[in-house]
Design an enzyme around this catalytic site. Sequence first.
Site, PDB file in Angstrom:
ATOM      1  N   ILE A   1       0.870  -1.229  -0.051  1.00 48.88           N
ATOM      2  CA  ILE A   1      -0.211   0.044  -0.113  1.00 48.88           C
ATOM      3  C   ILE A   1       1.018   1.192  -0.012  1.00 48.88           C
ATOM      4  CG2 ILE A   1      -1.664   1.306   1.262  1.00 48.88           C
ATOM      5  CD1 ILE A   1      -2.560  -1.402   2.630  1.00 48.88           C
ATOM      6  N   HIS A   2       0.797   1.953  -0.744  1.00 47.99           N
ATOM      7  CA  HIS A   2       1.650   3.267  -1.079  1.00 47.99           C
ATOM      8  C   HIS A   2       0.853   4.589  -1.430  1.00 47.99           C
ATOM      9  CE1 HIS A   2       2.104   2.433  -5.164  1.00 47.99           C
ATOM     10  NE2 HIS A   2       2.457   3.398  -5.524  1.00 47.99           N
ATOM     11  N   ARG A   3      -0.160   4.434  -2.417  1.00 51.25           N
ATOM     12  CA  ARG A   3      -0.638   5.547  -2.943  1.00 51.25           C
ATOM     13  C   ARG A   3      -1.334   6.552  -1.996  1.00 51.25           C
ATOM     14  NH1 ARG A   3      -1.574   5.467  -8.475  1.00 51.25           N
ATOM     15  NH2 ARG A   3      -0.992   3.156  -9.269  1.00 51.25           N
TER      16      ARG A   3
ATOM     17  N   ASP B   1      -2.330  -1.516  -3.921  1.00 51.48           N
ATOM     18  CA  ASP B   1      -2.652  -0.550  -4.908  1.00 51.48           C
ATOM     19  C   ASP B   1      -1.704  -0.193  -5.669  1.00 51.48           C
ATOM     20  OD1 ASP B   1      -0.793   0.760  -3.307  1.00 51.48           O
ATOM     21  OD2 ASP B   1      -2.281   1.989  -1.976  1.00 51.48           O
TER      22      ASP B   1
END
Length: 381
Positions: free
Chosen positions: A218-220, A302
Amino acid sequence: MIKLLTIIGARPQIIKAAAISRAIKNHFSDRIEEKILHTGQHYDDNMSKVFFDELGIPAPDYNLGVGSGKHGEQTAKIIVGVEEVLLSEHFDGVIVYGDTNSTLAAAVAASKLHIPLFHIEAGLRSFNMTMPEEINRIVCDQLSSILFAPTETAIDNLRKEGFMTSPAKFAGGKGRLVVNSGDVMYDNSMYFAAIAEEKSSILKENNLRAGKYILTTIHRPANTDSPERLTSIIAALISIAEANGEGLVFPLHPRTRNLLAKNLRPDVYEKLNSSPKVKILPPASFFDIIVLEKNAHIIMTDSGGVQKESFFFERPCVILRGETEWVEIVTHGAGIIADADGDTIKEAYNKLSGQSVSFPRLFGDGNAATKILDTILEYLA
């Protein structure tokens, strides 16, 4: 001999550039000279330098070191830096990748100087204009002399937007080309898969068993910057892992790591750090992430790149966004868009875990880089 400037700035671009650099070294060294400019958009060594070392990419000839910043500030610094390099020596063309601020800035700098621009991973669309990446990729496509689309879906997007019949003319009166090149990431995944198994010890180091864990990334900003979305996603992932007796392996992107305590609901944050089913890891190297992907039961992400790699390695994927540029994955039933809704994430996991998934070859034949360079040579002849 032609001279190309490759522009990279974020970790995925470093990986993509490996395919081009490798093809130049192996097949085009007598016809193409490549120089590499690293904008410094990713400045964490775990997210950047290690990838050069691991993938055997030549050290950058230029490093702008722009670091983080607001979109306008970061983009402006990169435009200035790229322009200075392009004016300092002659280049026959500029290669850009994907949809980052580095991509946009390099496209603007090169086009203003009438230097042919070659966009690898052209034609991707989420149709979500609130995404910075969507703005970047659309502008870059408009400024590019050659659009290298990785899939037929990307070609269809460009066709619908009029690129196939565009009257646009570039330096020397040359028109625009649109090419289905295949995906350089597929090149890389196939090339490095066996090497990764030999070099990575991440499964052994973390006591992970093949097929017995969920891999999540998860990074967005849309997820990490929203307390509601981040809490909903993380809570669902922990619940799935505990209910199904699977480990949850979570390599942490630096921005995600920095926002967990701030944006997660306190009870979910405590659970994330205390659950015996959760294994939080530092950012994974390219070889480590390949091994983690190949051996996961299911992948939840994501990341556009990880979505594709899950398909390459024939692993089903739950997409933690409201849309995807890689619609082929969803169309073929190998991925489900769950966004940040906890119930939908759980339903997607259950569906993908309980059905047979097919993985047809949609991303080329593993020779995208060679096709790209052959096309560039012909265009510049």
